[in-house]
Design an enzyme around this catalytic site. Structure first.
Site, PDB file in Angstrom:
ATOM      1  N   ARG A   1       2.980  43.947  -5.118  1.00 57.67           N
ATOM      2  CA  ARG A   1       1.630  44.475  -5.391  1.00 57.67           C
ATOM      3  C   ARG A   1       0.624  43.371  -5.613  1.00 57.67           C
ATOM      4  NH1 ARG A   1       2.277  47.176 -11.448  1.00 57.67           N
ATOM      5  NH2 ARG A   1       0.067  46.791 -11.748  1.00 57.67           N
TER       6      ARG A   1
ATOM      7  N   GLU B   1       8.324  54.733 -12.578  1.00 53.47           N
ATOM      8  CA  GLU B   1       7.747  53.735 -11.682  1.00 53.47           C
ATOM      9  C   GLU B   1       8.821  52.925 -10.959  1.00 53.47           C
ATOM     10  OE1 GLU B   1       5.091  51.228 -13.953  1.00 53.47           O
ATOM     11  OE2 GLU B   1       6.438  51.162 -15.661  1.00 53.47           O
TER      12      GLU B   1
ATOM     13  N   CYS C   1      -0.720  57.628 -13.901  1.00 49.21           N
ATOM     14  CA  CYS C   1      -1.628  56.645 -14.498  1.00 49.21           C
ATOM     15  C   CYS C   1      -1.797  55.379 -13.655  1.00 49.21           C
ATOM     16  CB  CYS C   1      -1.164  56.275 -15.905  1.00 49.21           C
ATOM     17  SG  CYS C   1       0.493  55.582 -15.966  1.00 49.21           S
TER      18      CYS C   1
ATOM     19  N   ARG D   1      -2.284  49.780 -22.171  1.00 53.24           N
ATOM     20  CA  ARG D   1      -1.388  48.675 -21.796  1.00 53.24           C
ATOM     21  C   ARG D   1      -1.374  47.676 -22.960  1.00 53.24           C
ATOM     22  NH1 ARG D   1      -4.088  49.458 -16.456  1.00 53.24           N
ATOM     23  NH2 ARG D   1      -2.464  49.831 -14.892  1.00 53.24           N
TER      24      ARG D   1
ATOM     25  N   HIS E   1      -2.167  42.009 -12.424  1.00 57.77           N
ATOM     26  CA  HIS E   1      -2.681  42.254 -13.763  1.00 57.77           C
ATOM     27  C   HIS E   1      -3.893  41.401 -14.096  1.00 57.77           C
ATOM     28  CE1 HIS E   1       1.058  44.504 -13.960  1.00 57.77           C
ATOM     29  NE2 HIS E   1       0.343  45.287 -14.746  1.00 57.77           N
TER      30      HIS E   1
ATOM     31  N   ASN F   1       1.458  52.252  -9.198  1.00 58.41           N
ATOM     32  CA  ASN F   1       1.360  50.872  -8.707  1.00 58.41           C
ATOM     33  C   ASN F   1       2.747  50.281  -8.509  1.00 58.41           C
ATOM     34  OD1 ASN F   1      -1.317  51.317  -9.304  1.00 58.41           O
ATOM     35  ND2 ASN F   1      -1.289  50.137 -11.196  1.00 58.41           N
ATOM     36  N   ASP F   2       3.569  50.415  -9.537  1.00 56.31           N
ATOM     37  CA  ASP F   2       4.917  49.865  -9.420  1.00 56.31           C
ATOM     38  C   ASP F   2       5.814  50.754  -8.582  1.00 56.31           C
ATOM     39  OD1 ASP F   2       5.083  47.339 -10.710  1.00 56.31           O
ATOM     40  OD2 ASP F   2       4.617  48.360 -12.582  1.00 56.31           O
TER      41      ASP F   2
HETATM   42  C1  PEP Z   1       1.707  51.371 -12.683  1.00 54.24           C
HETATM   43  O1  PEP Z   1       2.648  50.635 -12.386  1.00 54.24           O
HETATM   44  O2  PEP Z   1       1.208  52.196 -11.908  1.00 54.24           O
HETATM   45  C2  PEP Z   1       1.103  51.301 -14.021  1.00 54.24           C
HETATM   46  C3  PEP Z   1       0.207  52.175 -14.405  1.00 54.24           C
HETATM   47  O3  PEP Z   1       1.472  50.277 -14.816  1.00 54.24           O
HETATM   48  P1  PEP Z   1       0.953  48.762 -14.604  1.00 54.24           P
HETATM   49  O4  PEP Z   1      -0.139  48.781 -13.567  1.00 54.24           O
HETATM   50  O5  PEP Z   1       0.487  48.267 -15.902  1.00 54.24           O
HETATM   51  O6  PEP Z   1       2.195  48.078 -14.119  1.00 54.24           O
HETATM   52 MG    MG Z   2       3.711  49.574 -13.933  1.00 54.90          MG
END
Ligand code: PEP
Ligand code: MG
Length: 764
Positions: A657, A623, A694, A488, A382, A646-647
């Site tokens: 990640r 996710e 997303c 977010r 992040h 991503n998650d």
């Molecule tokens: C994800 O996990 O893909 C996501 C969009 O949320 P974040 O990246 O904020 O965890």
């Molecule tokens: Mg996420």
């Protein structure tokens, strides 16, 4: 009851004025005294008082008042629950009375002059949802305080909590003196020789930068006295203090201009530390005892760095960079020419660090940093997302020699290619400068972007923007994003020093909706925990925070915080049919239903209070593997779904990640990922519910044909990536994409998929 002539909007929005309150030399009490007079003035109230809570005695002590008998300041004590003031803190809620004496808890304080006042409003000051104090306003007019006044005072109380927190922190640190341990020795690492080097890393923000290397706090390592100018006096130190304070307040204003939703008192908190008696007072004592001001500052800063970094309290360890930054500024302002001409800010410099916090990224951005190199963290972390949002070039690298680079070494960062060039030649510099010029021009970036995105054969695909900070909206609008597919909302929480109030959140959310002007906006409720800790809230997540109290789990465990955010969102949704709410990291149908119950309860509560609000569509982020398996049930229950790739990849493949060294295992083309994505699409289609994606996967050119081929047609991505993704989609033919997707789903080995992607070129 009337707001006539009251100036609450100015009071709430005028953070600059609160920052200005630091102008007082005498620390916290003087600050509180100025705060009460400012609040009383803006609210046109006869009395404003601030009580602070003392946990040892569980009492409230009157620390500042305008309008009450001044003799009571520093003496009047109330027990928790005593009087209306004590009750407001005990019950952690504002208490507003048209006539104070009607409240059974009213307590008359002899000699206070309170008999002259009728209306009474007490708002608790809370930090991390724990008691800090109470702010009280009173007035002789009956029924004088309105709902707006309550909200305004809540905003003020959250700002005060931040300042008080810092003051307390400093006190604790002084108390902890003597327990400090020495810093661990610097691990030895090889150094770069002379000449040009290319270091490979992972680009995390798709931007380029050029600048001189620096490490925060590097001057602390300087050999004793090597930079120390002679002949400096206490008067020079005074001048440096004044200049430093001005610079910090100016930075605070710049930060607020640039990033309105994160306008916490980051630099103002530095000012408090600067003026703390035990910090600057100690430096002065050393100077008066004959020390050179330069050496006196250096010694005191080192002392604090040691104290902070050895503290078991993470909030104190976070202050290391702050005190280093302060030291850097003071020394620079003491004698600018000795630290060369780069100025006290990090403008034009590339900061190399082991680790940075999201709030550091904000500070450095306000100071005009030219780039960042991190020796820890990952592309999908992040911190990287925030750097990208702020358009700061960031490369995550593992080469420890970077930490030993001499200060002010020229560096080029190509975050696109994940390349760091150490001491580049003139040609490389020219090429890079030209590239930076053309890329920085987001007007030209947006020049050929179309308002609709279509595949080669004319299928419409929706491209929305991911939003982390409200300041990114400009780019989102410029690249014609069709809405915000993921806001977010945690970033404004992460970069602050206290929780934003319901009112602050509501104003922020409403601003986003207004700017998007009828286009859909999906607000994601807080996703903190994991690599997004709040410095001001103890998460207690154990040794594995990514598997700990994160996202929706955190919200369900902390209903007061959840409720505040939901109320703000429901209020913002009023009159905005395109506003939606989405829950992150949902692990079960039960969790979604629990979250929905909270939203419904908030809606009922707001209706009862007569506050305009609306329960918008509620969605689920898919996710977690458990959510992917239950996608059909979740799709049936929710209004929409969005895949957080991503998650999803992190948890499906058990690959951190944020760990750069695990990047090879973070494979979006893993057959398990491909099949899971396909199953989610099928579940959403069967339930007839809208689905989007997303995560960063939407910007992976190789994977786009697969994503379209399995039936995804809505993506939310970084605004800066929209033009290129639009161009890429225009090359894709849907029949071919479906064929590719079927083929990719048939493989059982990662290697086979990778090979196929290479030969198919993934280009149509
Ligand atoms: C994800 O996990 O893909 C996501 C969009 O949320 P974040 O990246 O904020 O965890
Ligand atoms: Mg996420």
């Amino acid at each position: 009851m009337s707001d006539f002539q009251k100036d609450n909007v100015a009071l709430m929005c005028d953070i600059g004025e609160l920052v200005g309150l630091f102008d007082f030399k005498a620390g916290l009490d003087a600050f509180l005294a100025k705060a009460v007079s400012t609040v009383a003035w803006h609210m046109r109230a006869a009395v404003c008082s601030i009580f602070l809570y003392e946990p040892e005695t569980q009492e409230l002590l009157l620390r500042a008042s305008q309008g009450l008998n001044p003799d009571l300041v520093g003496h009047l004590r109330l027990k928790l629950g005593e009087g209306i003031t004590g009750m407001a803190l005990k019950e952690m809620r504002p208490i507003c009375e048209a006539r104070a004496t009607d409240n059974p808890h009213f307590k008359y304080i002899p000699g206070s002059r309170e008999e002259m006042f009728v209306s009474f409003l007490a708002v608790p000051i809370l930090r991390k949802m724990s008691p800090v104090g109470v702010i009280v306003v009173e007035d002789p007019q009956w029924n004088y305080f309105t709902q707006n006044d309550i909200r305004a005072l809540q905003v003020i109380s959250s700002q005060l909590a931040g300042v008080i927190e810092n003051a307390h922190l400093l006190m604790k640190i002084h108390a902890a003196e003597g327990e400090s341990r020495p810093l661990p020795p610097n691990p030895s690492a090889e150094e770069f020789g002379p000449g040009t080097y290319v270091v490979r890393g992972l680009g995390a923000s798709d931007v380029m930068g050029i600048g001189l290397s620096t490490r925060i706090g590097e001057y602390l390592q300087e050999k004793e006295g090597s930079l120390c100018p002679l002949g400096l006096t206490e008067a020079d130190f005074d001048r440096a203090m004044a200049v430093t304070e001005r610079q910090l307040l100016d930075l605070q204003r710049r930060l607020e201009d640039k990033i309105q939703d994160a306008a916490s008192m980051i630099f103002a908190a530095h000012v408090l530390m600067l003026k703390d008696e035990a910090f600057s007072g100690e430096i002065r004592r050393r100077i008066r005892a004959g020390a050179n001001p330069w050496a006196a500052i250096l010694e005191e800063v080192r002392h604090y760095v040691e104290l902070f970094s050895s503290s078991p309290n993470p909030a104190m360890r976070e202050k290391v960079l702050d005190v280093e930054d302060l030291g850097h500024r003071l020394l620079h302002n003491l004698s600018a020419p000795t630290l060369d001409s780069t100025g006290p800010d990090y403008a034009g410099q590339i900061v190399i660090a082991d680790e940075l916090l999201p709030s550091d990224i904000l500070k450095l951005s306000a100071e005009g940093v030219a780039g960042l190199i991190l020796l820890g963290g990952g592309q999908h972390s992040h911190v990287a997302i925030l750097a990208k949002a702020l358009q700061i070039p960031l490369i995550v690298a593992t080469d420890k020699r970077l930490l030993r680079l001499p200060e002010k070494t020229l560096l080029l960062l190509d975050s696109n290619e994940g390349q760091i060039i150490v001491r580049p030649g003139p040609e490389a510099i020219e090429t890079m400068k030209a590239l930076i010029r053309s890329l920085a021009d987001s007007e030209s970036l947006a020049a050929d972007v179309k308002s609709e995105t279509r595949t080669r054969d004319g299928t419409e695909i929706k491209l929305l923007a991911n939003l982390n900070l409200v300041s990114e909206l400009d780019v989102a609008l410029r690249v014609k994003a069709q809405g915000i597919g993921l806001y977010r909302t945690e970033f404004p929480f992460i970069v602050r020093t206290t929780f934003p109030t319901e009112e602050e959140q509501y104003l922020g959310y409403r601003r986003v909706l207004e700017r998007m002007n009828g286009r859909p906006v999906v607000f994601r409720t807080l996703d903190i925990g994991g690599d997004k800790a709040l410095s001001y809230f103890q998460m207690g997540q154990g040794s594995n925070p990514v598997l700990g109290l994160r996202a929706l789990r955190f919200s369900l465990r902390n209903p007061a915080i959840f409720k505040q955010q939901l109320r703000a969102m429901l209020r913002a949704a009023h009159g905005n049919p395109h506003c939606r709410i989405m829950f992150p990291m949902v692990a079960s149908l039960d969790e979604f239903l629990a979250a929905r119950n909270h939203a419904c309860a908030c809606q009922r509560e707001l209706e009862q209070e007569g506050v305009p609000s609306r329960l918008p569509q509620l969605g689920v982020m898919i996710e977690l593997p458990s959510a992917a398996i239950l996608a059909k049930e979740l799709a049936d229950a929710a209004d929409f779904l969005s895949i957080g790739s991503n998650d999803l990849i992190q948890y499906l493949l058990a690959v951190d990640r944020t760990n750069d060294e695990m990047a090879d295992w973070f494979s979006p083309h893993h057959p398990a990922v491909l099949r899971t994505l396909h199953n989610i699409v099928t579940a959403a289609e069967t339930a007839g519910k809208p689905l989007s994606l997303c995560g960063n996967l939407a910007t992976d050119f190789r994977m786009l044909p697969f994503l379209l081929g399995i039936g995804l047609s809505t993506f939310s991505l970084d605004s800066m990536a929209i033009p290129a993704v639009q161009r890429r989609i225009a090359q894709i033919d849907m029949d071919q994409a479906r064929f590719q997707a079927r083929k990719m789903l048939s493989f059982g080995r990662i290697e086979d998929v990778a090979e196929y992607l290479k030969t198919a070129g993934a280009v149509d």
